[in-house]
Motif scaffolding. Structure first.
Motif, PDB file in Angstrom:
ATOM      1  N   ARG A  91      -3.001 -13.595  12.261  1.00 15.98           N
ATOM      2  CA  ARG A  91      -3.598 -12.589  13.138  1.00 15.98           C
ATOM      3  C   ARG A  91      -4.173 -11.436  12.342  1.00 15.98           C
ATOM      4  O   ARG A  91      -3.867 -11.269  11.159  1.00 15.98           O
ATOM      5  N   ASN A  92      -4.903 -10.619  13.030  1.00 20.35           N
ATOM      6  CA  ASN A  92      -5.382  -9.371  12.441  1.00 20.35           C
ATOM      7  C   ASN A  92      -4.174  -8.588  11.917  1.00 20.35           C
ATOM      8  O   ASN A  92      -3.207  -8.391  12.630  1.00 20.35           O
ATOM      9  N   GLY A  93      -4.236  -8.178  10.652  1.00 21.49           N
ATOM     10  CA  GLY A  93      -3.139  -7.392  10.093  1.00 21.49           C
ATOM     11  C   GLY A  93      -2.029  -8.228   9.495  1.00 21.49           C
ATOM     12  O   GLY A  93      -1.027  -7.685   9.033  1.00 21.49           O
ATOM     13  N   ALA A  94      -2.174  -9.548   9.467  1.00 21.59           N
ATOM     14  CA  ALA A  94      -1.116 -10.398   8.934  1.00 21.59           C
ATOM     15  C   ALA A  94      -0.995 -10.279   7.411  1.00 21.59           C
ATOM     16  O   ALA A  94       0.076 -10.496   6.850  1.00 21.59           O
ATOM     17  N   GLY A  95      -2.086  -9.939   6.768  1.00 21.94           N
ATOM     18  CA  GLY A  95      -2.051  -9.786   5.313  1.00 21.94           C
ATOM     19  C   GLY A  95      -2.985 -10.737   4.585  1.00 21.94           C
ATOM     20  O   GLY A  95      -2.867 -10.920   3.370  1.00 21.94           O
ATOM     21  N   LYS A  96      -3.956 -11.298   5.276  1.00 20.41           N
ATOM     22  CA  LYS A  96      -4.863 -12.248   4.642  1.00 20.41           C
ATOM     23  C   LYS A  96      -5.732 -11.551   3.592  1.00 20.41           C
ATOM     24  O   LYS A  96      -5.824 -11.985   2.450  1.00 20.41           O
ATOM     25  N   THR A  97      -6.381 -10.468   4.027  1.00 22.30           N
ATOM     26  CA  THR A  97      -7.263  -9.752   3.104  1.00 22.30           C
ATOM     27  C   THR A  97      -6.485  -9.245   1.896  1.00 22.30           C
ATOM     28  O   THR A  97      -6.932  -9.345   0.749  1.00 22.30           O
ATOM     29  N   THR A  98      -5.299  -8.728   2.182  1.00 24.79           N
ATOM     30  CA  THR A  98      -4.471  -8.221   1.088  1.00 24.79           C
ATOM     31  C   THR A  98      -4.169  -9.330   0.086  1.00 24.79           C
ATOM     32  O   THR A  98      -4.202  -9.108  -1.134  1.00 24.79           O
ATOM     33  N   VAL A 138       3.377  -5.058   2.212  1.00 20.28           N
ATOM     34  CA  VAL A 138       2.557  -5.830   3.143  1.00 20.28           C
ATOM     35  C   VAL A 138       2.737  -7.334   2.911  1.00 20.28           C
ATOM     36  O   VAL A 138       2.738  -8.119   3.845  1.00 20.28           O
ATOM     37  N   TYR A 190       0.886  -1.175   0.000  1.00 18.58           N
ATOM     38  CA  TYR A 190       0.000   0.000   0.000  1.00 18.58           C
ATOM     39  C   TYR A 190       0.917   1.216   0.000  1.00 18.58           C
ATOM     40  O   TYR A 190       1.609   1.466   0.987  1.00 18.58           O
TER      41      TYR A 190
HETATM   42  N1  LIG Z   1      -5.934   0.268   2.449  1.00 19.44           N
HETATM   43  C1  LIG Z   1      -4.807   0.124   3.184  1.00 19.44           C
HETATM   44  N2  LIG Z   1      -3.875   1.097   3.197  1.00 19.44           N
HETATM   45  C2  LIG Z   1      -2.740   0.954   3.905  1.00 19.44           C
HETATM   46  N3  LIG Z   1      -2.444  -0.113   4.635  1.00 19.44           N
HETATM   47  C3  LIG Z   1      -3.325  -1.132   4.674  1.00 19.44           C
HETATM   48  C4  LIG Z   1      -4.548  -1.057   3.954  1.00 19.44           C
HETATM   49  N4  LIG Z   1      -5.227  -2.200   4.172  1.00 19.44           N
HETATM   50  C5  LIG Z   1      -4.458  -2.945   4.989  1.00 19.44           C
HETATM   51  N5  LIG Z   1      -3.318  -2.311   5.291  1.00 19.44           N
HETATM   52  C6  LIG Z   1      -2.249  -2.831   6.128  1.00 19.44           C
HETATM   53  O1  LIG Z   1      -1.775  -4.015   5.564  1.00 19.44           O
HETATM   54  C7  LIG Z   1      -1.545  -4.979   6.550  1.00 19.44           C
HETATM   55  C8  LIG Z   1      -2.301  -6.241   6.231  1.00 19.44           C
HETATM   56  O2  LIG Z   1      -3.675  -5.972   6.295  1.00 19.44           O
HETATM   57  P1  LIG Z   1      -4.799  -7.032   5.936  1.00 19.44           P
HETATM   58  O3  LIG Z   1      -4.435  -7.705   4.675  1.00 19.44           O
HETATM   59  O4  LIG Z   1      -6.103  -6.348   5.967  1.00 19.44           O
HETATM   60  O5  LIG Z   1      -4.667  -8.049   7.159  1.00 19.44           O
HETATM   61  P2  LIG Z   1      -5.670  -9.165   7.638  1.00 19.44           P
HETATM   62  O6  LIG Z   1      -6.724  -9.345   6.629  1.00 19.44           O
HETATM   63  O7  LIG Z   1      -4.804 -10.348   7.781  1.00 19.44           O
HETATM   64  O8  LIG Z   1      -6.224  -8.708   8.948  1.00 19.44           O
HETATM   65  C9  LIG Z   1      -1.911  -4.371   7.879  1.00 19.44           C
HETATM   66  O9  LIG Z   1      -0.746  -3.936   8.507  1.00 19.44           O
HETATM   67  C10 LIG Z   1      -2.768  -3.203   7.502  1.00 19.44           C
HETATM   68  O10 LIG Z   1      -2.577  -2.141   8.407  1.00 19.44           O
END
Ligand SMILES: Nc1ncnc2c1ncn2[C@@H]1O[C@H](COP(=O)(O)OP(=O)(O)O)[C@@H](O)[C@H]1O
Ligand SMILES: [Mg+2]
Lengths: 236, 615
Positions: free
Chosen positions: A38-45, A19, A14
């Motif tokens: 964990r939360n913030g690990a990068g799953k959604t990304t 990430v 990002y």
């Molecule tokens: N739109 C965004 N802009 C900047 N950083 C982001 C954004 N979305 C997620 N992040 C960062 O990327 C990292 C991974 O996020 P995310 O993939 O959402 O994790 P998870 O789904 O595992 O909880 C986190 O540190 C989060 O803060």
């Protein structure tokens, strides 16, 4: 047999903040793989990067034999790779039936297509609210609808982002059954979860990520038995 | 005032509401899906009117009858729909993710292109269309005659509303359109080809614009001014109704139609004033209009000047430039001096806009309002008070500053596209006042005889005076931008919640920015009036606002010195090229589009950016 989805060296950022640092994993046809972290690990990304909702680089990103790196989101979906976002993103102005209609794609050879009727059998809650608008539904109902909507595209695989999060406990059980039912219909599922109990109930394989790097890959049962690894990666 | 009169007025109001709704509905539909406010929507309306006024008579010659007439109207609208498809494929799909300022500018480029093309294709004369067969006889209502075609129009509005409703509710295309209005990315993730969806939407929007225009031909002659007059009204309707809401547009059109019909009894000079009051009222109570929803404002939508360290060579360089400029009268002839004077004035005009857009992130599309207020303030002082230049110029400045205070007071609540459209509407209203209030403003002819005193008459003297005044004003504005005030504006531009959380009074700062920018533009306008010797309503018109924006864009929005360079380049080019070609607007329009597509940093911005890259 070739994997259905083959990811290798997946990187995403990002802005300047990287990430994902080169993730590699495979999803086999008809299998449920849990992406745990964990939360913030990068799953959604990871999920968004696969379907091109955010820019990403990969050494190899192949779905059903098609390279999908750089393909536009809708083309990836047309190939049969469904995506269910963690925030569900129901069209709140549209009714349940209309939401399903948006997801509809043509049938795929060799499989009977999903119809609203079949989906209402899979998610009986939805059957009682066909005309209800998205903004009048509970979180759990929206989650069901979001999955059903993606199934309307007759996908071979679904990227399912934290389906058990933020829904009523009674619905978590129903959700797990729905995941198993989809699997029994031959749909492969890449499930992003931080709730390892839910993952354990439905997944065959576990991929554990920590700060954008892969920590463990292997059978779900082995991850469950390895308490040290669980504590290290999930804190439980 | 008897009952029959009231009824007739109400019917008139309904007829204009119908026309307005049909056109505005297309605009709001397109905005809902693409998030682009298509400035060229008015041009499509105009093309619809010209096409119908040309086509329908030919068709009627072949076979006279109501069916032919209505088929011709629909055919014209279809032609415009096809133009909409071209517009989407060639331009819009390239700017969906661009900042909204660029989207507005690019589509305004299309407006300019159409203005020249329409004259080339249909000729310079207005074209009055044929009367509708079967509806030529007025009907009698309570003893008064009422044109039966107006009744047809009254019915057409609800018919279109019903058709659009069916399209949106009962077809897959409509469901996808509504889904995309809410969440485009999700629609794509479900396998829907957005490109096709957007092209389809543009077809519908353009079709409705074309239909709105084509339906006018029996009542209004197709003319080259329709594009801008209708777009301003459509902006009002869509903003009051709520951007993207079709029922909202219908309701707003109904109310505005009635207000115009009865407002004429209260403000015979400008019905727009009543409309303006309504808009102010609605937006004060519901900032997103009747049925609009709050816009998700993304960071990508602001463009602006970064906070920067003052350049060390700056002051020396500026003094050198000043000396060179002051020496210009030694070598230049009077004509060149006149051009140079105007460039200085326009530079101040553009720079004051830079304060709003570049620093404050407040995309004003109606900056001509303040330029024109300054010019009229000065000219009115001369005409009615027999004031000298030294009283008249400050009067202009004061009037424009007051205008900035008034307009700013209710605009600071808005942001993004609403702000852009409302500033434009405010300027259009002043334009209408200047145009219609003939007794005071001289109407279309404006006010003449606004000359400096004899000793300042020679071009060289007036040039030097202008140089001194603009230099002081520019210096003052620069100081303002580098002062805490400027930093507060920038902070609010980059993140309003963050600025508020550190205790900045965002609205008050923005309001002050409007006052300062208004005063700056007003000063420029007043100087312009004395340079030209006259004022006329075009100083308040949309093209004047767009000139300022073009100068900004040319020079680069991110660069503080951009507007100065932009003013010089645009004015010099105009002076040089305009006499050579009848296609000046077409060229300008294409240049604006090209700049937005490949050169969005502008001239100065590109130079500096290149330097940064290399460093
Ligand atoms: N739109 C965004 N802009 C900047 N950083 C982001 C954004 N979305 C997620 N992040 C960062 O990327 C990292 C991974 O996020 P995310 O993939 O959402 O994790 P998870 O789904 O595992 O909880 C986190 O540190 C989060 O803060
Ligand atoms: Mg997540």
């Amino acid at each position: 047999m070739n994997p259905l989805l083959d990811v290798s060296g997946l990187k995403a950022s990002y802005g300047r903040a990287q990430v994902l640092f080169g993730l590699s994993f495979q999803l086999e046809p008809g299998e449920v793989t849990a992406l745990i972290g964990r939360n913030g690990a990068g799953k959604t990304t990871t999920l968004k990067a696969i379907v091109s909702l955010i820019p990403a680089q990969a050494d190899r990103l192949v779905f059903k034999g098609h390279p999908i790196s750089g393909l536009s989101t809708y083309r990836i979906a047309r190939l049969g790779l469904g995506y269910v976002p963690e925030d569900r993103r129901i069209f709140t102005d549209l009714t349940v039936e209309e939401n399903l209609e948006v997801g509809r794609q043509g049938a795929r050879p060799g499989r009977s297509p999903w119809t609203p009727e079949r989906l209402f059998r899979l998610f009986p809650n939805l059957a009682t609210m066909k005309r209800r608008r998205g903004n009048e539904m509970s979180g759990g109902e929206q989650q069901m609808l979001s999955i059903a909507r993606t199934l309307m595209g007759n996908p071979d695989a679904i990227l399912l982002d934290e389906p058990s999060e933020g829904i009523a406990p009674v619905l978590v059980q129903a959700m797990a059954e729905a995941v198993r039912a989809m699997k029994s219909e031959g749909v492969a599922i890449l499930l992003s979860e931080q709730n390892w109990a839910f993952a354990a109930a439905v997944a065959d394989k576990a991929c554990v990520i920590e700060r954008g790097e892969m920590r463990y890959q292997g059978p779900m049962a082995d991850f469950m038995n390895d308490e040290a690894l669980r504590r290290q990666t999930l804190g439980v | 005032m008897d009952l029959s009169f009231i009824l007739i007025q109400a019917l008139n109001g309904l007829a204009s509401a119908s026309s307005l709704f049909i056109t505005a509905c297309g605009l709001t539909l397109v905005f809902g899906v693409t998030r682009i406010v298509n400035f060229a929507h008015g041009s499509l309306y105009m093309v619809g009117a010209y096409t119908a006024a040309t086509l329908v008579p030919r068709l009627l010659e072949m076979s006279y009858g109501p069916a032919t007439f209505w088929a011709g109207i629909v055919l014209s609208a279809l032609v415009v729909g096809l133009i909409g498809i071209l517009l989407e494929i060639l331009l819009l799909r390239r700017i969906y993710r661009a900042p909204e300022l660029f989207q507005l500018l690019a589509t305004f480029g299309v407006v300019l292109v159409f203005q020249d093309l329409v004259v080339q294709i249909f000729g310079p004369q207005d074209i009055l269309g044929p009367r509708a067969p079967g509806l030529r006889q007025p009907i009698e209502i309570l003893g008064r005659r009422f044109p039966s075609y107006e009744l047809a129009l009254i019915i057409a509005g609800p018919i279109v509303l019903g058709a659009v409703w069916l399209l949106l509710r009962r077809t897959r295309f409509g469901i996808l359109v509504r889904a995309a209005t809410q969440d485009r990315d999700m629609v794509a993730a479900l396998g829907v080809n957005q490109a096709l969806l957007f092209t389809g939407t543009l077809f519908c929007g353009a079709f409705l614009a074309g239909l709105g225009g084509a339906l006018q031909i029996p009542r209004v002659a197709a003319n080259t001014g329709m594009d801008l007059s209708v777009i301003a009204e459509c902006f009002v309707v869509t903003v009051v109704g709520g951007m993207g809401s079709v029922p909202g547009a219908f309701l707003a059109a109904l109310i505005i139609g009635q207000l115009q019909a009865f407002g004429i009894l209260i403000f015979p000079k400008s019905t727009l004033v009543v409309v303006f009051l309504l808009m102010a009222l609605v937006l004060a109570i519901r900032p997103n209009g009747f049925f609009g929803r709050p816009e998700a404002t993304g960071g990508s939508h602001v463009v602006g000047i970064a906070s920067r360290a003052p350049v060390r060579s700056g002051p020396l360089l500026m003094i050198a430039v000043l000396v060179v400029l002051a020496a210009l009268p030694l070598i230049a002839d009077p004509y060149l001096l006149k051009v140079a004077t105007e460039i200085l004035i326009l530079a101040l005009f553009a720079f004051s806009l830079q304060l709003l857009i570049g620093v404050g992130g407040l995309v004003s599309f109606g900056h001509a309002a303040f330029f024109g207020l300054g010019a009229y303030g000065a000219a009115l002082a001369v005409k009615w008070l027999e004031a000298s230049m030294f009283v008249a110029v400050p009067s202009g400045l004061l009037l424009a500053g007051a205008g900035g205070a008034l307009i700013g007071a209710f605009l600071v609540r808005l942001s993004g596209i609403y702000l852009a459209m409302m500033t434009l509407a405010a300027a259009q209203i002043l334009y209408a006042v200047a145009f219609q209030w003939v007794d005071v403003t001289g109407g279309d002819n404006g006010i003449i005889g606004v000359w400096p005193p004899a000793w300042a008459g020679p071009r060289a003297i007036y040039y030097l005076l202008t140089l001194a005044v603009t230099a002081i004003a520019l210096f003052g504005l620069t100081r303002l931008i580098d002062a805490p005030f400027g930093y507060a504006l920038r902070a609010a531009r980059d993140s309003e919640p963050r600025a508020e959380s550190i205790g900045l009074a965002v609205r008050r700062h923005r309001w002050l920015a409007f006052v300062a920018a208004g005063a700056g533009a007003g000063l420029a306008g007043a100087l312009y009036a004395f340079s030209r010797g006259s004022v006329d309503p075009s100083l308040l018109g949309i093209p004047t606002s767009v000139d300022a924006l073009t100068m900004l864009l040319l020079g680069g929005i991110q660069a503080l010195t951009g507007p100065l360079a932009g003013a010089a380049v645009l004015h010099a080019l105009r002076d040089w090229i305009m006499p050579l070609t009848p296609f000046w607007r077409l060229l300008l329009g294409l240049s604006i589009i090209t700049m937005v597509l490949i050169f969005p940093r502008g001239l100065v911005g590109t130079v500096f950016h290149g330097r940064e890259e290399r460093a």
